[in-house]
Design a protein around this motif. Structure first.
Motif, PDB file in Angstrom:
ATOM      1  N   GLU A  59       2.580  -1.817   9.584  1.00 34.47           N
ATOM      2  CA  GLU A  59       3.525  -0.879  10.175  1.00 34.47           C
ATOM      3  C   GLU A  59       3.243   0.573   9.793  1.00 34.47           C
ATOM      4  O   GLU A  59       3.923   1.486  10.269  1.00 34.47           O
ATOM      5  N   HIS A  65      -3.735  -4.334   4.584  1.00 32.50           N
ATOM      6  CA  HIS A  65      -2.937  -3.122   4.649  1.00 32.50           C
ATOM      7  C   HIS A  65      -1.615  -3.448   5.339  1.00 32.50           C
ATOM      8  O   HIS A  65      -1.467  -4.482   6.011  1.00 32.50           O
ATOM      9  N   HIS A  66      -0.625  -2.533   5.174  1.00 28.28           N
ATOM     10  CA  HIS A  66       0.640  -2.676   5.875  1.00 28.28           C
ATOM     11  C   HIS A  66       0.432  -2.366   7.349  1.00 28.28           C
ATOM     12  O   HIS A  66      -0.030  -1.281   7.700  1.00 28.28           O
ATOM     13  N   THR A  68      -0.799   5.266   4.828  1.00 21.40           N
ATOM     14  CA  THR A  68      -1.452   4.326   3.910  1.00 21.40           C
ATOM     15  C   THR A  68      -2.161   5.067   2.785  1.00 21.40           C
ATOM     16  O   THR A  68      -2.053   4.701   1.608  1.00 21.40           O
TER      17      THR A  68
END
Length: 627
Positions: free
Chosen positions: A81, A78-79, A87
């Motif tokens: 940030e 996952h990102h 998300t």
């Protein structure tokens, strides 16, 4: 299959059935040596060949929309940030939906393939995730597929699914499965007792740090002559009592009945007392070691060494009998030994561990468990001083057979009534040792009382009832509740005819020596009251005492008729006439040995004269009665 529905303009089936048949996947990979990391080699190693058939609701996988299937990788990428909500929103926009279930669930997929979804998770978290997925599969008709590695955690063998068991079920399991019949069963309880004593002992180590922090204050007060040392120690001791009591109460209340120790309130509080005293001892010991060490490092070292020494020499890890002779003093010096021995005595000298089991000088299973561990099995060592006891009977053995009238004879205070009370299960005080078998099986008093009757020496009856009413009252109380009233009345009539009371059925019992029945009639009524319970064994305590020759002959004629019905009858008899003596089939005599002790007589040995040595019904061996 339910009709399809529209989701954002697309036709999506409600359920998707996945069928795969004869699947084969091959890849060309060089395995003998490592190839240079060139573009050509990477393309060659990535070539795969797929054979087989996969259908979604009967359609081939090539014609099935890709959004019907979702793949959940083993790696959670996952990102970093983005927040969780961001998300999920991003995934919803990418997959063409606006749900908020999860990154893969927000789409229109009806099939989910999860690769090792439990990797890196503990069992509790995995169970919660799998429970949610299972609920979604049942409620939303999703098709969920997990890898075989995940399935192994939730399937026993290949057929049964694992089930969640609450703490209450575990407690019930341990209480029902932990038996208390053999020495091996006792080892489990001994381990639990060891852990109880070890836990409260280990909790006392907190005093090491606390005492080290108090030492500078103590030295300051000592130098200034401001506060004596005993005052500080007394305050510390008094303040530790509530905390020690609280810890002992919490441990005992949490474990005693959950583990399944002896179900006795007295033994519960005795174990609580031992754990409380052990906790107080451990705190005092570690205070002493901290005052010797004076520094945290030295105090921890001394405390750890003392803890290990107490565990090893306490009698559980290594039995006292297995220690080297030069180490035997350590067992006597270890406080752990006395605490473990006390709680072990409290548990294994309970009646449920009193099953007959001979091991060296031990006679019960509980004593054998203590003996194997090298612990003392005398109750007075920890739970009271030795009490003065008078030996009433010792090494008494014999057998009573059905259809045989047996006389139990001896001089006055020889123990005839005592032996009769023990055999009948009416002796509630004192100490009884030995075995009593009925028809080859160990006697159980709760069932033995239903097949036995006891005629006391004194004939106690209600003076205001008739003979028939007395028998009727006894039959109502002692016969089974499913017995029909007509059958009960017929049985009463048969008993009255057997003991020759038919002519006195309407006679008032009256008061002894004043009105009503005579002495021998009362005795026959006493026998009849026991016979209406239909016993197989009858004990009679001096049925002819206080009767003249004619009355005694009538009573013995009644007893003889009772024996002829096939019952086992045992009578204590004192100074019988020759006619009465000859009516018995067998005689058991109690003889006396007089010891040279002031104002004390002990009747020690029995001689049993049998006309036959065949034991068919009641047998008792090596009985010892101590008052």
């Amino acid at each position: 299959m339910k009709p399809p529905f529209l989701w954002l303009g697309h036709e999506v089936p409600h359920k998707v059935d996945i069928v795969f048949d004869d699947i084969t996947v091959e890849a060309e990979v060089r395995v003998d040596q490592r190839m240079p990391p060139t573009l050509l080699n990477a393309v060659i190693n990535g070539v795969r060949q797929f054979h087989g058939k996969v259908t979604y609701n009967g359609e081939s996988c090539t014609s099935t929309p890709h959004y019907l299937c979702a793949y959940v990788s083993q790696y959670d990428l996952h990102h970093a940030e983005m927040t969780v909500r961001e998300t999920i929103g991003f995934a919803s926009n990418m997959l063409g939906a606006n749900n908020e279930f999860g990154e893969m669930l927000v789409g229109r997929a009806r099939c989910f393939f999860m690769d090792d979804g439990s990797t890196g998770l503990d069992s509790s978290t995995t169970f919660e995730i799998m429970t949610i997925l299972r609920q979604m599969a049942h409620l939303m008709d999703h098709t969920m597929v997990t890898s075989k590695m995940d399935q192994k955690q939730y399937w026993a063998g290949d057929e049964m699914e694992y089930q969640y068991h609450s703490i209450e079920k575990f407690v019930k399991f341990f209480k029902t499965k932990m038996k208390h019949e053999t020495v091996f069963d006792g080892n489990k309880y001994m381990g639990a007792l060891f852990m109880a004593v070890a836990a409260v002992n280990f909790n006392g180590m907190a005093e090491l740090t606390m005492t080290i922090k108090r030492l500078p204050i103590f030295y300051k007060q000592r130098e200034l002559l401001g506060l004596p040392g005993w005052s500080m120690l007394c305050s510390i001791f008094l303040l530790s009592i509530p905390m020690s009591l609280l810890e002992s109460v919490l441990w005992t209340f949490s474990t005693y009945y959950a583990i399944g120790y002896a179900p006795s309130p007295v033994r519960f509080f005795q174990q609580l007392l031992v754990l409380f005293m052990m906790h107080q001892m451990s705190m005092s010991l570690y205070r002493f070691l901290a005052s010797i060490g004076r520094t945290q490092v030295m105090a921890n070292m001394l405390g750890t060494e003392a803890l290990i020494a107490m565990f090893i020499l306490g009698g559980f890890i290594i039995s006292k009998d297995d220690l080297q002779p030069w180490l035997s003093w350590g067992s006597w010096a270890s406080p752990f030994t006395y605490s473990l021995n006390a709680v072990a005595l409290n548990e294994f000298l309970d009646n449920r561990w009193a099953t007959v089991f001979y091991y060296e000088n031990a006679k019960t299973t509980g004593e054998a468990i203590l003996k194997v561990r090298g612990l003392r099995n005398e109750w007075h060592w920890y739970w009271g001083v030795r009490e003065r006891r008078l030996q009433l009977l010792e090494n008494v053995s014999g057998a009573f057979r059905p259809g045989v009238l047996t006389a139990l004879m001896g001089i006055t205070v020889a123990g005839k009534t005592t032996l009769l009370d023990v055999l009948a299960g009416r002796k509630t005080g004192g100490y009884i040792e030995g075995t009593i078998n009925v028809a080859g099986y160990h006697k159980k008093q709760e069932t033995f009382s239903r097949i036995s009757g006891y005629c006391e020496q004194t004939d106690i009856h209600s003076p205001y009832l008739t003979v028939y009413e007395s028998l009727q009252f006894s039959a109502y109380l002692r016969l089974p509740s499913d017995c029909h009233p007509h059958q009960r009345d017929m049985f009463i009539e048969e008993v009255m005819e057997l003991v020759e009371l038919t002519n006195l059925r309407d006679a008032i019992v009256g008061t002894r020596g004043v009105t009503g029945l005579s002495a021998e009639q009362r005795k026959r009524l006493t026998v009849a009251v026991e016979l209406v319970a239909s016993p197989s064994i009858i004990f009679m305590d001096e049925p002819t005492s206080g009767l003249d020759a004619r009355a005694a002959a009538i009573v013995m004629r009644t007893v003889r008729k009772t024996v002829n019905t096939g019952r086992t009858v045992v009578c204590t008899i004192h100074q019988p006439s020759i006619e009465i003596f000859e009516s018995f089939d067998e005689v058991c005599t109690l003889s006396m040995y007089r010891f040279h002790q002031p104002e004390k007589k002990i009747y020690k040995k029995s001689h049993y004269f049998l006309r036959s040595f065949i034991v068919q019904n009641t047998y008792y061996s090596s009985l010892r009665v101590i008052s």
